[in-house]
Design a protein around this motif. Structure first.
Motif, PDB file in Angstrom:
ATOM      1  N   ASP A   6     -22.230   2.779  17.853  1.00 18.27           N
ATOM      2  CA  ASP A   6     -22.228   2.331  16.461  1.00 18.27           C
ATOM      3  C   ASP A   6     -21.527   3.372  15.595  1.00 18.27           C
ATOM      4  OD1 ASP A   6     -23.620   0.141  17.271  1.00 18.27           O
ATOM      5  OD2 ASP A   6     -25.578   0.865  16.588  1.00 18.27           O
ATOM      6  N   PHE A   7     -20.921   2.882  14.512  1.00 25.85           N
ATOM      7  CA  PHE A   7     -20.163   3.755  13.596  1.00 25.85           C
ATOM      8  C   PHE A   7     -20.733   3.620  12.188  1.00 25.85           C
ATOM      9  CE2 PHE A   7     -16.304   3.931  10.720  1.00 25.85           C
ATOM     10  CZ  PHE A   7     -16.229   5.316  10.684  1.00 25.85           C
ATOM     11  N   LEU A   8     -20.890   4.734  11.513  1.00 19.96           N
ATOM     12  CA  LEU A   8     -21.363   4.755  10.125  1.00 19.96           C
ATOM     13  C   LEU A   8     -20.384   5.522   9.264  1.00 19.96           C
ATOM     14  CD1 LEU A   8     -23.466   4.606   7.761  1.00 19.96           C
ATOM     15  CD2 LEU A   8     -24.455   6.723   8.700  1.00 19.96           C
ATOM     16  N   LEU A   9     -20.004   4.916   8.144  1.00 17.15           N
ATOM     17  CA  LEU A   9     -19.225   5.618   7.120  1.00 17.15           C
ATOM     18  C   LEU A   9     -19.938   5.417   5.794  1.00 17.15           C
ATOM     19  CD1 LEU A   9     -16.707   7.153   6.109  1.00 17.15           C
ATOM     20  CD2 LEU A   9     -15.600   4.915   5.791  1.00 17.15           C
ATOM     21  N   GLU A  10     -20.567   6.477   5.271  1.00 15.96           N
ATOM     22  CA  GLU A  10     -21.265   6.412   3.991  1.00 15.96           C
ATOM     23  C   GLU A  10     -20.530   7.268   2.971  1.00 15.96           C
ATOM     24  OE1 GLU A  10     -25.759   7.135   2.280  1.00 15.96           O
ATOM     25  OE2 GLU A  10     -24.739   8.792   3.285  1.00 15.96           O
ATOM     26  N   ILE A  11     -20.225   6.658   1.823  1.00 13.77           N
ATOM     27  CA  ILE A  11     -19.587   7.367   0.718  1.00 13.77           C
ATOM     28  C   ILE A  11     -20.660   7.590  -0.343  1.00 13.77           C
ATOM     29  CG2 ILE A  11     -17.670   7.345  -0.925  1.00 13.77           C
ATOM     30  CD1 ILE A  11     -16.678   4.838   0.843  1.00 13.77           C
ATOM     31  N   GLY A  12     -21.045   8.831  -0.566  1.00 18.65           N
ATOM     32  CA  GLY A  12     -22.085   9.145  -1.545  1.00 18.65           C
ATOM     33  C   GLY A  12     -21.468   9.697  -2.816  1.00 18.65           C
ATOM     34  N   CYS A  13     -21.907   9.204  -3.946  1.00 18.34           N
ATOM     35  CA  CYS A  13     -21.269   9.609  -5.198  1.00 18.34           C
ATOM     36  C   CYS A  13     -22.255   9.569  -6.359  1.00 18.34           C
ATOM     37  CB  CYS A  13     -20.084   8.689  -5.495  1.00 18.34           C
ATOM     38  SG  CYS A  13     -20.540   6.955  -5.647  1.00 18.34           S
ATOM     39  N   GLU A  14     -21.751   9.912  -7.539  1.00 14.47           N
ATOM     40  CA  GLU A  14     -22.543   9.738  -8.748  1.00 14.47           C
ATOM     41  C   GLU A  14     -22.796   8.241  -8.956  1.00 14.47           C
ATOM     42  OE1 GLU A  14     -23.774  12.178 -10.400  1.00 14.47           O
ATOM     43  OE2 GLU A  14     -22.672  13.829  -9.472  1.00 14.47           O
ATOM     44  N   GLU A  15     -23.789   7.907  -9.764  1.00 21.62           N
ATOM     45  CA  GLU A  15     -24.177   6.496  -9.938  1.00 21.62           C
ATOM     46  C   GLU A  15     -22.982   5.623 -10.341  1.00 21.62           C
ATOM     47  OE1 GLU A  15     -28.072   8.540  -9.944  1.00 21.62           O
ATOM     48  OE2 GLU A  15     -26.048   8.984 -10.656  1.00 21.62           O
ATOM     49  N   MET A  16     -22.777   4.568  -9.568  1.00 20.79           N
ATOM     50  CA  MET A  16     -21.701   3.620  -9.847  1.00 20.79           C
ATOM     51  C   MET A  16     -22.218   2.475 -10.722  1.00 20.79           C
ATOM     52  SD  MET A  16     -19.825   3.198  -6.127  1.00 20.79           S
ATOM     53  CE  MET A  16     -21.301   3.366  -5.117  1.00 20.79           C
ATOM     54  N   PRO A  17     -21.392   1.970 -11.645  1.00 19.20           N
ATOM     55  CA  PRO A  17     -21.780   0.761 -12.388  1.00 19.20           C
ATOM     56  C   PRO A  17     -21.932  -0.420 -11.431  1.00 19.20           C
ATOM     57  CG  PRO A  17     -19.903   1.867 -13.416  1.00 19.20           C
ATOM     58  CD  PRO A  17     -20.099   2.498 -12.080  1.00 19.20           C
ATOM     59  N   SER A  18     -22.716  -1.392 -11.846  1.00 18.18           N
ATOM     60  CA  SER A  18     -23.035  -2.515 -10.966  1.00 18.18           C
ATOM     61  C   SER A  18     -21.817  -3.347 -10.594  1.00 18.18           C
ATOM     62  CB  SER A  18     -24.085  -3.414 -11.631  1.00 18.18           C
ATOM     63  OG  SER A  18     -24.334  -4.557 -10.844  1.00 18.18           O
ATOM     64  N   ALA A  19     -21.002  -3.718 -11.575  1.00 16.29           N
ATOM     65  CA  ALA A  19     -19.883  -4.630 -11.294  1.00 16.29           C
ATOM     66  C   ALA A  19     -18.904  -4.054 -10.272  1.00 16.29           C
ATOM     67  CB  ALA A  19     -19.166  -5.004 -12.592  1.00 16.29           C
ATOM     68  N   PRO A  20     -18.427  -2.824 -10.442  1.00 18.57           N
ATOM     69  CA  PRO A  20     -17.525  -2.293  -9.412  1.00 18.57           C
ATOM     70  C   PRO A  20     -18.210  -2.077  -8.071  1.00 18.57           C
ATOM     71  CG  PRO A  20     -18.017  -0.604 -11.043  1.00 18.57           C
ATOM     72  CD  PRO A  20     -18.524  -1.895 -11.588  1.00 18.57           C
ATOM     73  N   LEU A  21     -19.502  -1.794  -8.080  1.00 17.52           N
ATOM     74  CA  LEU A  21     -20.228  -1.631  -6.823  1.00 17.52           C
ATOM     75  C   LEU A  21     -20.266  -2.953  -6.053  1.00 17.52           C
ATOM     76  CD1 LEU A  21     -21.971  -0.106  -4.813  1.00 17.52           C
ATOM     77  CD2 LEU A  21     -23.954  -0.531  -6.287  1.00 17.52           C
ATOM     78  N   ILE A  22     -20.541  -4.041  -6.754  1.00 20.19           N
ATOM     79  CA  ILE A  22     -20.562  -5.362  -6.109  1.00 20.19           C
ATOM     80  C   ILE A  22     -19.180  -5.694  -5.563  1.00 20.19           C
ATOM     81  CG2 ILE A  22     -20.811  -7.838  -6.544  1.00 20.19           C
ATOM     82  CD1 ILE A  22     -23.036  -7.139  -8.557  1.00 20.19           C
ATOM     83  N   ASN A  23     -18.153  -5.413  -6.367  1.00 21.56           N
ATOM     84  CA  ASN A  23     -16.779  -5.689  -5.950  1.00 21.56           C
ATOM     85  C   ASN A  23     -16.406  -4.873  -4.718  1.00 21.56           C
ATOM     86  OD1 ASN A  23     -13.728  -5.230  -5.986  1.00 21.56           O
ATOM     87  ND2 ASN A  23     -13.941  -6.835  -7.520  1.00 21.56           N
ATOM     88  N   ALA A  24     -16.750  -3.581  -4.728  1.00 22.01           N
ATOM     89  CA  ALA A  24     -16.424  -2.710  -3.593  1.00 22.01           C
ATOM     90  C   ALA A  24     -17.193  -3.121  -2.344  1.00 22.01           C
ATOM     91  CB  ALA A  24     -16.716  -1.263  -3.950  1.00 22.01           C
TER      92      ALA A  24
END
Length: 698
Positions: A6-24
């Protein structure tokens, strides 16, 4: 078969707004899957895990190395690939270059067709997955797009993301995949809830990732939604009959504003219940993301739902803080409403003279004046009495007044709704106030229509004025642009006119365009009216098709120029039903009509000399006369089933006519008399449907 992990790629960042998070979250699985496929790494399903501080892809069963590949590629024939001296030609050199081999390595081989071709043997060795995934991780992060949001840079790096990246967790099985992006290097740790489990948390392998998150007080989006819905259900259960309003857009945003949700209840002061509940609810939903609570009778209560991301131990403090925050917001809403009530609606109407509706079409006040004329005509056509017509005109006059009110300037979604409140407060009768409130309906597919006749009249006038105006200035909707939502307006008009079958559409289009001409706009009225009518016809075809009516039946009705919605659908459905009940008959009738129509000569007219008719011709003439009478009566009574039945009765006499009669007789007078008879036959169909459309795709 290569080993898989299995492969995991997690991108951790400062809090993202909801709309771009849903889009991403929608982009990420496609990007990862496409990159793995391009690299030749087999894999299983791709899942996304997201929260305000992370965006992660979990991929099952990724191959630990690519498959070794041997390809045998066929090139040009040898006689083309080599010259007379056996040297490679440009064709051979180009083929070799394309295959990544030297021309001297090309092999000659006889193919199955017996011809000799050159072949390139290409061997691609297997490659380990780790370096591929390392590059893939960087490229996937860089490929995520953020429409309507400006990406950010941090430190001295030039690479961007919607919010600064703070950590990357990348694992293939238990092994860290080295990924570097904007000076952040991957490891085997994630980060927990900022308050409940701050700091780093080790992830042993992708399979344990979600468990590690939950232990660190971070739920997946699905689990957060479930927790919030369960909390809301518990609140509703504690208040029998109550309902928490959770509009999807706001609810989805709230899900993406927290990692460990706690559902709480706050209250606001009683005085705010005197304000229209629509602006109170919109203030809470749009400004604070609170969910209003309604009682068993559908009335707004003082309570509202808060979804907290804080430590549940401090819930009382969270509630108190949110109650303090909501008061000034509701104070503003109350102030705007109270201030608007101090002004008569006529003041608002006059101020519409400085509000542009559309640059070429004038002000909103001019639109209101056009709507008044048109709404009155709709009401008259719909059979409203004198008072009903007066109410429609008055409602149209006041319909846009609230656009310049303070409440609507602040809460734009409440246009019309606030106007209804102001009209009621000003003493307008109930029908007028309700029409002002509802005249924007239907706002979208499936939305409710205005509930009263007055509201429908104003809504039709509003939407038709917009549609006709844009066609008049040659700015109709296109495949990629419809800024004034003309398609939606036309579909709304069709839906309303289906409930007002006595209203004819063409006179309304003419009246709307006449109002623009009176205003001074210059255009070809007849040409524009026809374009508008054709646009309505196109929407009607789509609606009829969506309702299950066959396309050729729709085309047959459309060909006679019917655009009144109720009549169009009724005609098409009646023809479809008649065909279903007698399929062979109507197929044959369509063929006979097409033959008659092709032979007919409209220039000869349809006055038949009966003295020249034989038995079969006379029988057809009698059938036509009977058909004309029945069709005329059926259309007058809007009995389209009877009209189709009258057409069906013509099959036998027209078949006999073609069997027994030579139409193109050598004598001019006989031939022309028979052609006039065919004109008469075709004319029976003219007002019902062009049945030749039923045979065009046979």
């Amino acid at each position: 078969m290569a080993q898989t992990k299995d492969f995991l790629l997690e991108i951790g960042c400062e809090e993202m707004p909801s709309a771009p998070l849903i889009n991403a979250s929608k982009q990420l699985p496609k990007l990862v899957e496409r990159a793995l496929d391009a690299a030749g790494l087999s894999h299983g399903a791709v899942r996304v895990v997201s929260s305000p501080r992370r965006l992660a892809a979990l991929v099952a069963d990724v191959a630990c190395e690519t498959e070794a590949v041997h390809e045998s590629l066929r090139g040009p024939k040898c006689q083309i690939a080599f010259d007379a001296d056996g040297n490679p030609t440009k064709a051979a050199q180009g083929f070799a270059r394309k295959c990544g081999v030297d021309a001297a390595e090309l092999e000659r081989r006889v193919a199955e067709d017996g011809n000799e071709y050159v072949f390139a043997e290409k061997n691609i060795l297997s490659a380990p997955a780790l370096p591929i995934l390392s590059a893939l991780g960087h490229d996937v992060i860089a490929a995520i797009e953020w429409p309507n949001y400006r990406s950010q840079r941090w430190g001295s790096e030039h690479e961007t993301f919607v919010r600064p990246i703070r950590w990357i967790c990348a694992l293939l099985g238990e092994e860290v995949v080295p990924v570097s992006y904007a000076d952040v290097t991957s490891g085997n740790t994630t980060r927990g809830h900022r308050v409940l489990a701050p700091g780093e948390h080790a992830v042993a392998d992708p399979a344990s990732y979600e468990e590690v998150l939950e232990d660190a007080f971070v739920l997946t989006a699905e689990r957060r939604e479930q927790a919030i819905r369960e909390g809301i259900a518990a609140i509703e259960a504690e208040r029998p009959g109550s309902r928490v309003d959770t509009p999807k857009r706001v609810f989805d945003e709230v899900v993406n504003l927290c990692e460990w949700p706690t559902v709480l209840v706050g209250t606001f002061d009683e005085e705010f219940l005197e304000v229209p509940q629509e602006i109170i609810c919109e203030s809470m939903l749009s400004n604070q993301r609170y969910f209003p609570i309604f009682d068993a009778e559908g009335k707004l209560t003082r309570e509202f739902v808060i979804v907290s991301n804080a430590d549940p131990k401090v819930s009382a403090t969270v509630v108190a803080g949110n109650e303090r925050v909501v008061r000034p917001r509701l104070d503003d809403a109350k102030f705007f409403f109270d201030e608007d009530l101090k002004h008569p609606m006529e003041d608002f109407v006059e101020r519409l003279g400085i509000v542009t509706f559309q640059e070429k079409l004038g002000t909103t006040l001019q639109k209101v004046h056009r709507m008044e004329k048109l709404a009155g005509k709709v009401a008259e056509a719909a059979g409203a009495g004198e008072q009903g017509v007066a109410d429609a005109v008055r409602a149209a006059h006041l319909s846009k007044a609230d656009l310049v009110s303070q409440a609507v300037v602040e809460f734009t979604n409440q246009q019309g709704v606030m106007g209804g409140y102001y009209a009621e407060a000003a003493g307008e009768n109930a029908d007028v106030a309700l029409a002002v409130r509802e005249h924007y309906r239907p706002r979208f597919a499936g939305d409710e229509l205005p509930s009263g006749l007055c509201g429908k009249c104003v809504a039709v006038a509003d939407k038709l004025d917009t549609a006709c105006g844009l066609f008049a200035i040659d700015e109709p909707p296109t495949g990629s642009s419809d800024p004034y939502a003309v398609r939606r307006s036309v579909i709304g008009i069709i839906a309303m006119l289906r409930e007002m079958p006595s209203v004819e559409l063409r006179p309304l289009i003419d009246a709307s365009l006449d109002a623009y001409l009176e205003q001074g706009l210059e255009f070809d009225r007849d040409a524009v009216a026809e374009k508008v009518a054709q646009f309505f016809a196109g929407r009607l075809k789509s609606i009829a098709k969506d309702e299950g009516i066959r396309l050729d039946s729709i085309e047959a009705v459309s060909a006679v120029g019917v655009i009144d919605p109720a009549e169009f659908i009724a005609r098409a459905r009646a023809l479809d039903t008649a065909r279903a009940e007698q399929p062979g008959l109507f197929d044959d009738l369509a063929g006979a009509f097409t033959r008659a129509h092709n032979l007919a000569d409209p220039a000869l007219g349809s006055d038949v000399d009966e003295s020249m008719l034989g038995e079969a011709e006379a029988a057809l003439l009698r059938a036509c006369e009977d058909g004309e009478e029945k069709v005329s009566r059926a259309l007058a009574e809007k009995d389209f089933d009877a009209a189709c039945g009258a057409l069906a009765a013509l099959k036998e006499p027209i078949d006999r006519f073609f069997d027994d009669v030579l139409v193109m007789d050598e004598h001019d007078d006989v031939r022309e008399n028979r052609l006039r008879l065919l004109n008469r036959f075709a004319g029976v169909f003219a007002g019902v449907a062009d049945v030749s459309a039923l045979s065009r795709k046979k």
